[in-house]
Structure formats: structure tokens, C-alpha cells
Design an enzyme around this catalytic site. Structure first.
Site, short mmCIF file in Angstrom:
data_model
loop_
_atom_site.label_atom_id
_atom_site.label_comp_id
_atom_site.label_asym_id
_atom_site.label_seq_id
_atom_site.Cartn_x
_atom_site.Cartn_y
_atom_site.Cartn_z
N LYS A 121 0.94 -1.21 -0.08
CA LYS A 121 0.14 0.02 -0.03
C LYS A 121 0.79 1.42 -0.15
O LYS A 121 1.87 1.26 0.70
CB LYS A 121 -0.83 0.04 1.24
CG LYS A 121 -1.96 0.96 1.11
CD LYS A 121 -2.80 0.94 2.45
CE LYS A 121 -3.95 1.98 2.43
NZ LYS A 121 -4.83 1.88 3.70
N SER A 140 -9.78 1.85 2.85
CA SER A 140 -9.00 2.65 1.90
C SER A 140 -7.83 1.69 1.21
O SER A 140 -7.39 2.15 0.17
CB SER A 140 -8.21 3.55 2.84
OG SER A 140 -7.35 3.00 3.51
N SER A 165 -10.04 -0.73 6.97
CA SER A 165 -9.46 -0.41 5.48
C SER A 165 -8.63 -1.57 5.11
O SER A 165 -8.06 -1.51 3.90
CB SER A 165 -8.42 0.61 5.41
OG SER A 165 -9.27 1.84 5.67
#
Lengths: 96, 477
Positions: free
Chosen positions: B74, B149, B173
Site C-alpha cells: 500500500k 482505503s 481499511s
């Protein structure tokens, strides 16, 4: 609920944000509905409850107080938008 | 696609080179470019790491348990190669001078980061649509969002570009995008994994964790990620067990608690049917299902949005245009440098959350919101503790509804925030939790969430693997 325009301007100043009039108009509604929802918390009877600031507050070992390897200066400055010799550079603060 | 241990075994034995394994992954990343799962790809870096592994294997060295495993990261976790943008214009040219602790651990274990994945700006969102670089696309259905997210990390695994990826979970997330993309996503106990090098959103909630196609791969990856780090004083000194050690265990004698409050108003009927069918399959395998209570659950979203935004407003004050971020051109003075740089660099959702955080911390509102939320957090944490006296894990849906449709977040953001109801409480209480894909009644992906005791990941993975097997049996039968 709508948040007052002056309130948003105050918050923006505190948060160092420059907000346009169009943004303020939108935020009055969207922040307003959020704040209204957060008022749900007021229904809870919590007078005798201690606030919880951390999930786990058991003490952690501290590092020995000795000099460790540091980020080299040129690497630390590599992402800076403006530098002057070995320093971050900003507009003049005093006497301006 | 092979499991992690199969890949590592073949690479270690020289049956396939790390270079070929990584090159094939890079080829799949290139072929899936249209999904916008990656903000940047690191081909030279990844191939160099792979060749180095091959050289070490050829010279007889023993390499780590993840040798040659391609992994996506990420883009809020720093790698000392390429850029770390956090999905924001304010960091679009930021090149980290150091590796996050998890990256160092992955490299030492032989895993090879191939790219940085797309996310909601500063991890603030649950659809990945607030990314400054465009939203990633859900490979199951382009009309639904991949969740957020960590949407890019979920898409990277779901589309088969990599077998595993890293995400971060502040309020769901990892688990929520895993549910939206039909894969496994796991949030470890707060403190289990070092956050050194994770760009901070809400420091009392943030945790790094794995995405995988199955429970075993997620458990194996956590073996590498977990452990105390002197550079993150919130990381725990608890002993790290082998998280894979209970994977083969039976569900017999295990008790699964079902919170009454999570199966009522607001839960989509199709999601409920899918989750109940998965739990019935666990029951057939010998698990005992008991009803439990989490009375404070209904306050979780409100407490979460107070605490998360308050912490964010402080954490994001570091983006000041001075040291490593976007700077506005020709500011008149220092104040203008700060406020113009920040306003040009941040997107609308980030500005809104900073303002809300500033509001709940400001004089006159602090007690009513921030203090009250911290008290609510203690009550909710106590609810979980009480519930664990009656069960080994707690089960509920990961989300109350099918994945949000593309664009919905901009029409009614409040409705999307409310969908965090089942995930945020876990972060407030600091517990480990996993989302597993379960058979869907309506063709939409559905996630079953299992929540464990603090530092009880081994048992959680064991029960999750049992649920995964019984769900597979359900599909076949």
C-alpha cells in the site's frame, strides 16, 4: 444542521487551511451532518468512566541512551522543496 | 496460482528462479494496468532483488520463508525505492530515504515488493475513490467499488497480479476491501506489527496487515511481519507464536459468538443470509454458536470518527510545505506558505476530516466530543472483553451491505461512513480480526468477519481456516 460560516473559517485558520467560499458552502452541510451524527455520543451516560487514551499502556523497553545511526543530511534534505546550504529554506520571518 | 509456501519452496530448491517468478508477476501487473491498482511499479528494483536471491540460492545460502514471493505494498508504507504518495498530491514527488520496518522484514524473508498500491488519500475513505490518482477498479464488477482505503492492495491480489499484499487498517481499511473484492484480509492486534514507516493517519488505531487469497497465506505472511520494534514504541513485546500452527485444527469445541446488535436494523437481507449460511456450515463442522451482546456497538462509528479525525488533524500538521511536501509558488509569508501549500496539496475529504478533527479538539467542544468518545471507547472495549468470556471468536458481517457502487460516496458520504459499523469497533478495542469471502446469494461479494481476543491471532487463524473449509464444503454440497 449547518455549521456556521465563521466557525469553519476559524477551524480553517487553526488547521492552516485556505478554504474557498465554494468549499465553505459545501462544508457547512457536510460537516454539519457529521457533527449532528456525532451528537449520538451525548446519549451515553459516561460520568464515571475513565477516558481510554491507549489500547495497551504496558510500559515498553526504552532504547539505550547511546548515539545511533542517523539519516545522512543530504538524504534528509533530498525531498525539500527549497534548501539553502544545509538547511530547509522558508520565506523571511523577521523584519518582513 | 501457487500458495506462498509452494512459491518459496520451488524458488529455494531452484525449480523456478526468483527472477522468473517476479518477472511473471510484473507481466501480470502490466496486463492489469487498466484496473489502476498500482500507483507505481518497481520493475528494476524488484528484478534486482530477485536476481540477488537467485545468486544467494546458487551459492548454497538458505534464504527466507518467503523467497521469491512477489508482494504489493500500500502506498502509505515507505519503501526506499520509487515514490510514496499516500494517494495525495501533497506527497506526489516524495521519495522515502528509508524502508518501513515491515519492508525490512519482508526483504529479509526473501519477499520482493513489485509495486505501490492505490488507496484513498491518506487512507481516508472506504471506496478508494478519494485517491488523487483515480480510483482502482473492482475486478469482480466495475460498477462496484473495490472498497477502501486499501482498495489497490485488494485489487492487486483479487486480480492475481501478486499472491499477497500489505494494507493498513484504521477503521476497516483491510477487512472492508477484502470483503468487496472476495479475498482474505486481516488486521492484527494493535501493537503486533511495527508501524515505523507507515504514514500515520490515527496513531491509536492504525495497524498494518496482510491481504491473501486464503487464510494460510495470510497467517504465514504475518509470521514475517510481526514483532517488537524499538523504532515503534507502541509495538508489543509479546512473544510471537507461529501463526500457522492451528490452521489444521477442527471447529469442534470452538464457540462462535454472534452479537445480537449486529444482526438487526440496517443489515442487508442478502448479506445476512450469506453470513448466516456460512455460520451454519461452521456449526455442521462442530462449532457452537452462541448469542452475545455488544450494547455499545451502535456508538462505535461516532466514537471512531471523533478519535480518528482528532488524531489525523494532529498527524497531518506535518505536511507544511517546508521539509518534504508540495510547496505553493511565491508565498508572501510563512503563514501563506503553510496554508496555501496544504490547501493545494490536500483533497476535499482530507480537508473535511482535518477540520472535523480540529472542531472536536477545539476549546468548548473537547469534553463533549473527544473526551466523550474516549470514554465510549472504554465501554465498547469492556463489551468485547465481557463477550469473550462466552466465546472464542466473535462473528458478524464485515459490512452491513453489498460493496458501495461507484460514485455513491460523493452523493451521500454519511451513508457510506455508517457502513463502517462492524469494522471500527475492532480498531477502537485494538483486537485482531479477519474478513473471509463467503458464498453470496446475489452474486455480490460478501465478507464474514471473525474477531479474536487481543494477541489471539493463532486461534483466530485456526477458526478462520475451519470456516474457510466449511464454506468450501458448503459450495460443493
Amino acid at each position: 444542521m449547518r455549521v456556521e460560516k465563521q466557525e469553519i473559517e476559524k477551524l480553517a485558520k487553526l488547521a492552516r487551511l485556505e478554504i474557498t467560499p465554494e468549499e465553505i458552502e459545501k462544508l457547512q452541510g457536510s460537516l454539519g451532518s457529521l457533527v449532528e451524527y456525532l451528537d449520538l455520543l451525548k446519549q451515553m451516560k459516561l460520568d464515571d468512566v475513565e477516558p481510554m487514551t491507549a489500547v495497551d499502556d504496558t510500559p515498553r523497553p526504552l532504547r539505550p541512551d547511546v548515539q545511533a545511526e542517523m539519516l545522512p543530511k543530504e538524504k534528509a534534505l533530498a525531498n525539500a522543496p527549497a534548501i539553502n546550504l544545509e538547511h530547509f529554506s522558508i520565506p523571511k520571518v523577521i523584519g518582513g | 496460482m501457487s500458495t506462498l509456501s509452494e512459491i518459496a519452496r520451488k524458488v529455494q530448491k531452484g525449480e523456478i528462479s526468483a527472477e522468473k517468478t517476479v518477472q511473471e508477476s510484473l507481466d501480470r501487473v502490466a496486463a492489469a494496468q487498466g484496473l489502476n491498482a498500482y500507483i507505481s511499479v518497481l520493475p528494476e528494483y524488484a528484478l534486482e532483488k530477485a536476481r540477488d536471491l537467485d545468486r544467494r540460492i546458487a551459492s548454497g545460502e538458505t534464504v527466507g520463508p518467503l523467497a521469491g514471493v512477489p508482494i504489493a505494498i500500500k502506498d502509505n508504507i515507505v519503501v526506499a525505492a520509487g515514490k510514496t504518495t499516500c494517494g495525495s498530491h501533497i506527497l506526489e514527488n516524495f521519495e522515502s530515504p528509508y524502508d518501513a520496518t515491515v519492508i525490512g522484514r519482508l526483504l529479509a524473508a526473501g519477499a520482493v515488493p513489485v509495486g505501490k498500491t492505490n488507496l484513498d488519500e491518506f487512507a481516508m475513505g472506504s471506496t478508494s475513490e478519494t485517491s488523487a490518482f483515480g480510483a482502482p477498479v473492482n475486478p469482480i464488477d466495475a460498477g462496484i467499488t473495490p472498497g477502501g482505503s486499501s482498495g489497490g492492495s485488494a485489487v492487486a491480489v483479487a486480480s492475481g497480479t501478486v499472491p499477497v499484499s500489505l494494507g493498513s487498517d484504521t477503521g476497516g481499511s483491510i477487512r472492508q476491501p477484502a470483503a468487496c473484492c472476495g479475498i482474505v484480509g486481516m488486521k492484527p492486534t494493535y501493537g503486533r506489527v511495527s508501524r515505523y514507516g507507515l504514514v500515520a493517519y490515527a496513531s491509536s488505531l492504525d495497524q498494518i496487515g496482510p491481504f491473501a487469497r486464503n487464510v494460510a497465506d495470510a497467517a504465514l505472511l504475518l509470521n514475517t511481519l510481526a514483532g517488537f520494534d524499538a523504532r515503534d514504541n507502541t509495538s508489543s513485546t509479546q512473544v510471537i507464536p507461529d501463526f500457522t500452527s492451528a490452521l489444521g485444527g477442527s471447529l469442534k469445541g470452538k464457540t462462535i459468538g454472534i452479537p445480537k446488535e449486529a444482526f438487526g436494523e440496517g443489515l442487508d437481507a442478502g448479506v445476512e443470509a450469506s453470513v448466516r449460511a456460512a455460520l451454519a456450515a461452521c456449526e455442521r463442522e462442530g462449532a457452537k454458536i452462541v448469542e452475545i451482546h455488544l450494547p455499545a456497538l451502535k456508538f462505535a462509528v461516532a466514537a471512531y470518527y471523533v478519535i480518528a479525525t482528532a488524531e489525523a488533524s494532529a498527524n497531518l500538521s506535518r505536511y507544511d510545505g517546508v521539509r518534504y511536501t508540495h510547496r505553493t509558488s511565491n508565498p508572501k509569508n510563512l503563514m501563506e506558505l503553510y496554508s496555501k501549500s496544504r490547501s493545494e496539496g490536500f483533497g476535499a475529504e482530507v480537508k473535511k476530516r482535518i477540520l472535523l478533527g480540529t472542531y472536536v479538539l477545539s476549546s468548548g467542544f473537547y469534553d463533549a466530543y473527544y473526551m466523550q468518545a474516549q470514554k465510549a471507547r472504554r465501554v465498547l472495549t469492556a463489551d468485547f472483553e465481557k463477550a469473550f468470556a462466552q466465546c472464542d471468536v466473535i462473528a458478524m458481517p464485515t459490512m452491513p451491505a453489498p460493496p458501495p457502487k461507484v460514485g455513491d460516496i460523493f452523493k451521500d458520504p454519511m451513508a457510506i461512513y455508517l457502513q463502517d459499523i462492524y469494522t471500527v469497533g475492532v480498531n477502537l478495542a485494538g483486537l485482531p480480526a479477519i474478513s473471509l469471502p463467503v458464498a453470496s446469494t446475489e452474486g455480490m461479494p460478501v465478507g464474514l468477519q471473525l474477531i479474536g481476543r487481543a494477541f489471539g491471532e493463532t486461534e483466530l487463524f485456526g477458526i478462520a481456516a475451519g470456516a474457510e473449509r466449511s464454506a468450501a464444503g458448503m459450495g460443493a454440497g
